[in-house]
Design a protein around this motif. Structure first.
Motif, mmCIF file in Angstrom:
data_model
loop_
_atom_site.group_PDB
_atom_site.id
_atom_site.type_symbol
_atom_site.label_atom_id
_atom_site.label_comp_id
_atom_site.label_asym_id
_atom_site.label_seq_id
_atom_site.Cartn_x
_atom_site.Cartn_y
_atom_site.Cartn_z
ATOM 1 N N SER A 83 0.847 -1.190 0.000
ATOM 2 C CA SER A 83 0.000 0.000 0.000
ATOM 3 C C SER A 83 0.884 1.242 0.000
ATOM 4 O O SER A 83 2.099 1.166 0.213
ATOM 5 N N THR A 84 0.261 2.378 -0.207
ATOM 6 C CA THR A 84 0.992 3.647 -0.175
ATOM 7 C C THR A 84 1.646 3.856 1.185
ATOM 8 O O THR A 84 2.802 4.279 1.266
ATOM 9 N N ASP A 85 0.920 3.545 2.255
ATOM 10 C CA ASP A 85 1.473 3.687 3.611
ATOM 11 C C ASP A 85 2.653 2.745 3.839
ATOM 12 O O ASP A 85 3.645 3.117 4.465
ATOM 13 N N GLU A 86 2.540 1.520 3.343
ATOM 14 C CA GLU A 86 3.638 0.554 3.504
ATOM 15 C C GLU A 86 4.879 0.994 2.721
ATOM 16 O O GLU A 86 5.998 0.884 3.206
#
Length: 104
Positions: A83-86
């Protein structure tokens, strides 16, 4: 590339009997190398903050090793399903590693 003193490190409160907090090697040797000494008269910090700072410093080799392993594992597996956060967390980890190694 120069490397840091091998861990583990530990915190000694009231080191040398003068109230200072020290971060030292913790390799079981009779004499430990002092890596960091935090003066009791540090400006704008209380005892709890100085001790928390020392604990964070003492954990640095373990944190760097764990983070390097996590980032390395993701590099080996690829990042296609992150994901973008990861991805942001991995980038932050890579930057922290570069900083710790003097490459930031």
């Amino acid at each position: 590339m120069q490397t840091h003193t091998k861990g583990p490190w530990k915190v000694l409160e009231n080191a040398r009997g003068n109230g200072k907090i020290c971060v030292t090697t913790a390799n079981g040797a009779p004499v430990h190398a002092v890596l960091c000494e935090i003066d009791v008269k540090s400006v704008a910090t209380d005892d709890a903050t100085r001790l928390a700072n020392a604990r964070l410093i003492a954990a640095a080799p373990d944190l760097l090793a764990a983070l390097s392993r996590i980032v390395g594992d993701h590099a080996d597996l690829g990042e296609i399903d992150l994901s973008t956060d990861e991805r942001a967390a991995l980038d932050q980890g890579r930057e922290a590693i570069r900083k710790a190694e003097g490459n930031a």
